[in-house]
Structure formats: C-alpha cells, structure tokens
Design a protein around this motif. Structure first.
Motif, PDB file in Angstrom:
ATOM      1  N   TYR A 105       8.806  10.517  21.776  1.00 48.97           N
ATOM      2  CA  TYR A 105      10.098  11.214  22.629  1.00 48.97           C
ATOM      3  C   TYR A 105       9.814  12.595  23.390  1.00 48.97           C
ATOM      4  O   TYR A 105      10.348  12.342  24.365  1.00 48.97           O
ATOM      5  N   LEU A 106      10.147  13.105  21.716  1.00 54.56           N
ATOM      6  CA  LEU A 106      10.277  14.889  21.825  1.00 54.56           C
ATOM      7  C   LEU A 106       9.706  15.379  22.971  1.00 54.56           C
ATOM      8  O   LEU A 106      10.323  16.221  23.465  1.00 54.56           O
ATOM      9  N   PRO A 107       8.896  15.297  23.304  1.00 53.01           N
ATOM     10  CA  PRO A 107       7.992  16.536  23.977  1.00 53.01           C
ATOM     11  C   PRO A 107       7.655  15.913  25.135  1.00 53.01           C
ATOM     12  O   PRO A 107       7.986  16.900  26.438  1.00 53.01           O
ATOM     13  N   LEU A 108       8.202  14.728  25.711  1.00 52.21           N
ATOM     14  CA  LEU A 108       8.142  13.850  27.215  1.00 52.21           C
ATOM     15  C   LEU A 108       9.749  14.571  27.522  1.00 52.21           C
ATOM     16  O   LEU A 108       9.844  14.385  28.770  1.00 52.21           O
ATOM     17  N   THR A 110      11.408  17.339  26.858  1.00 51.65           N
ATOM     18  CA  THR A 110      11.014  18.584  27.569  1.00 51.65           C
ATOM     19  C   THR A 110      11.285  18.887  28.914  1.00 51.65           C
ATOM     20  O   THR A 110      11.395  19.214  29.488  1.00 51.65           O
TER      21      THR A 110
ATOM     22  N   CYS B  32       0.609  13.233  33.201  1.00 52.51           N
ATOM     23  CA  CYS B  32       1.728  13.323  32.738  1.00 52.51           C
ATOM     24  C   CYS B  32       2.581  15.450  32.427  1.00 52.51           C
ATOM     25  O   CYS B  32       1.626  15.754  32.279  1.00 52.51           O
ATOM     26  N   ALA B  34       3.772  16.934  30.613  1.00 49.91           N
ATOM     27  CA  ALA B  34       4.472  17.060  29.541  1.00 49.91           C
ATOM     28  C   ALA B  34       3.103  16.748  28.652  1.00 49.91           C
ATOM     29  O   ALA B  34       2.843  16.864  26.843  1.00 49.91           O
ATOM     30  N   VAL B  37       2.555  19.478  26.398  1.00 50.38           N
ATOM     31  CA  VAL B  37       3.732  20.178  24.287  1.00 50.38           C
ATOM     32  C   VAL B  37       3.321  18.853  23.667  1.00 50.38           C
ATOM     33  O   VAL B  37       3.589  19.128  22.376  1.00 50.38           O
ATOM     34  N   CYS B  38       2.445  17.552  24.434  1.00 46.35           N
ATOM     35  CA  CYS B  38       2.584  16.090  23.062  1.00 46.35           C
ATOM     36  C   CYS B  38       1.084  16.398  22.924  1.00 46.35           C
ATOM     37  O   CYS B  38       0.013  16.232  23.238  1.00 46.35           O
ATOM     38  N   TYR B  79      18.380   9.954  15.371  1.00 47.38           N
ATOM     39  CA  TYR B  79      19.110  10.437  16.802  1.00 47.38           C
ATOM     40  C   TYR B  79      20.055  10.158  17.197  1.00 47.38           C
ATOM     41  O   TYR B  79      21.434  11.526  17.134  1.00 47.38           O
TER      42      TYR B  79
END
Lengths: 190, 147
Positions: A105-108, A110, B32, B34, B37-38, B79
């Motif tokens: 979830y974290l990179p998404l 960004t 996507c 991301a 970075v993913c 979280y």
C-alpha cells in the motif's frame, strides 16, 4: 470549535475524493472489498497526517523563511516521497510480517495526488500547525469514508443482477457519480 | 467470491510447512504510476510465504486469498494505532505548550512529541506482530492448486 469545523469541512463537505476528485486511482482500484479498502484508507490517513505536519514545517521554516515559495510543489513532492519511503523502510526493518502483508500500500500512496493536494491546500488556507495536522487527518478520514462506502456498494453489486454491459468499470463509474452527487448535498453545511 | 478476487501465483520454493509463491503481475501494474517505486523484493518480484495447506509442489499454480479480518487487524496495528497516538499526543501537548520551549518553536516541539509517541507505538506493534507470528497469525492462505 475551529478544529471541529476543519474536520467536518475536510472530511465531508469538501471530501477529497467525491467533491474535489483527487485520489481517484486508489478509490476505484482498491475498493472491491471492504477490508482492503479500510486498510488502504488507514494507510492513506497515516501518510496524509504525517505529510501535512512535515509540509507545514518545511513551508513555514524553510520555504517562507528563505523566500523560496516558488519551490513549494517540488519540495512537497520530495517530502511526500521521502516520507513514504522512510515509513516503508521502517516497517520493513522492524516488522517483516506486517510489511509482507501491507507493504504494497505504501508505494501506491506515493502517487496519490490527494496527499499533495492536502500539502498545498493547507498553505493556501493559511492554517497554523495544529490546524494543518487536523486538516490532514480529516482529509484522510474523508478518503477512508469514501473508499469504504464504495467498497460496501461494490460488494453488494456482486450479488445484484447487473446487465452484462454495465458490469465492471461502467457500473463503478455510475456508483461513484451517484456518491459524488449525494456528497454535494453537504455543500453549504459550513 | 469468484476467482478474479484471488491472486494467481506459482510455487517457487518449499520451506517446511511454508511455500514461497511468486505472484503474477496483473495487467493494471503496467499502467500504474507507482510501478517504479513498487519494489516488492530485491529481484523485483513479489514473493509471498504462504502455509502450504494444499501440499502444492514447486511449479504448481496456486490461487491465494487474503484473510480480511486478519488484514484489518494488521492495518490497525501498523497504521491506525500509531496514527492515533501521533494525532492525540499532539492535540494534548498543544494544550500545555503554547510558546517556545528552550528557544525551540512550539510547533517543532509538538512534532517531536508526536514522532516519539509514533515510534513508541511502532515498537509496541513490532512486539505484537512477532507474538502473533509465533501464534501462526496469517494474512494469506492457499485456496486452490490449479495445476
């Protein structure tokens, strides 16, 4: 009282997803089931709140102090990306099981433009530090609310007799439009 | 639940009662933003360690499901709680700290207090997750062996 008004305004009246149309990609992509959407909402709220506080400090003490306001967008993007990577590294280091389960979830996040939107809006609205933190938290809460409502409806739609041509993206867009119309009813509340 | 809700993967290694499953990249990943970075792991592939409840062998295609309630508990611990700690501690501290402390502006003091509380909750989460791991607390499970 002002903090409560900021919360209601950011979470409901000016909901980032359904009124301002920011963060649409995860809203559509991670709203198939309630559990993942709630997890995504929590992660987004976490990052939004942290990003709001760090962005305020960077803007107030560095950009304004050094008259570098023209670098605001670039520096906020850098702050958000660094923050997310830092949190990801921390979670990976201290808690491998959690990272394996939820690290994706974290990179998404960004690339979620709603985070940058929060950082920029808190400058435009001239909030102080605590107001900015509340604003970031409220925007995240609003995002979570929108994505969970959407997931709940989509879970029900799986059981409904939807015409073949409306299955998938079309019915999702129609539902999102109806939700946005419903949230427009809150306009003028504050 | 239909099959499209499940993730398809291939068993690449067996370690005792666990199987390492390489998940197949979905079409959505190609568009996507991301994807740069993913990085799920160092090789660029997403590998999950799943309990091998169906006696799958290396090379088998398996369907992987996520246990929603467990995932929610993990997300709350990872979280939710640290965020609440960060948020509430700053709101409470704001009631007592209204001016600079030892020359440090109150906003920075509040932020440091929030980060310290966040790290404490992160440490608690770490201990909790290790204990849960020992008690066989899983988020992913094998649903079906396809071949």
């Amino acid at each position: 009282m002002k903090l409560i008004l900021i919360f209601i305004s950011a979470a409901i009246v000016n909901n980032y997803v359904l009124i301002q149309f920011l963060g649409i990609c995860p809203f559509v992509g991670v709203s198939k089931k309630i559990s993942p959407s709630l997890s995504m909402g929590m992660a987004t709220t976490f990052v939004m709140t942290l990003a709001a506080s760090v962005s305020w400090l960077i803007n107030h003490y560095i950009l304004v102090g050094l008259h570098l306001e023209f670098l605001r967008i670039v520096s906020f993007i850098l702050v958000i990306a660094s923050l997310v990577q830092l949190v990801e590294m921390f979670v990976r280091k201290v808690s491998k099981p959690l990272y394996d389960a939820l690290g994706i979830y974290l990179p998404l996040i960004t690339t979620n433009c709603a985070i940058l939107g929060v950082a920029l809006f808190l400058v435009i609205k001239e909030y102080n530090f605590i107001e900015s933190v509340v604003f970031g938290f409220s925007a995240g809460a609003g995002f979570t609310m929108a994505i969970v409502i959407m997931a709940g409806i989509r879970e029900q739609l799986d059981l409904a007799d939807v015409p073949e041509y409306f299955k998938g993206a079309p019915i999702t867009m129609i539902v999102a439009g109806c939700l946005a119309l419903a949230f427009m009813g809150f306009a003028g509340l504050i | 639940m239909n099959d499209s809700d499940l993730d398809l993967g291939e068993v690449v290694d067996l370690k005792g009662e666990f199987a390492s499953v390489e998940l197949q990249t979905k079409d959505a990943c190609h568009s996507c933003g991301a994807r740069f970075v993913c990085r799920p792991n160092d090789s660029g592939k997403r590998i999950l360690n799943v309990r091998n409840t169906l006696n799958a062998k290396v090379g088998d295609k398996v369907l992987i499901d996520q246990l929603g309630s467990n995932q929610l508990k993990l997300a709350s611990m990872q979280y939710g709680l640290p965020l609440l700690g960060f948020f509430i501690s700053m709101l409470v501290a704001n009631q007592f700290i209204s001016s600079s402390v030892l020359g440090v502006p109150n906003e920075i003091v509040l932020f440091i207090i929030g980060i310290v509380v966040l790290l404490i909750f992160g440490y608690i989460t770490n201990i909790w997750s290790r204990r849960k791991a020992l008690k066989k607390f899983y988020v992913f499970e094998m649903k079906e062996v396809k071949s």
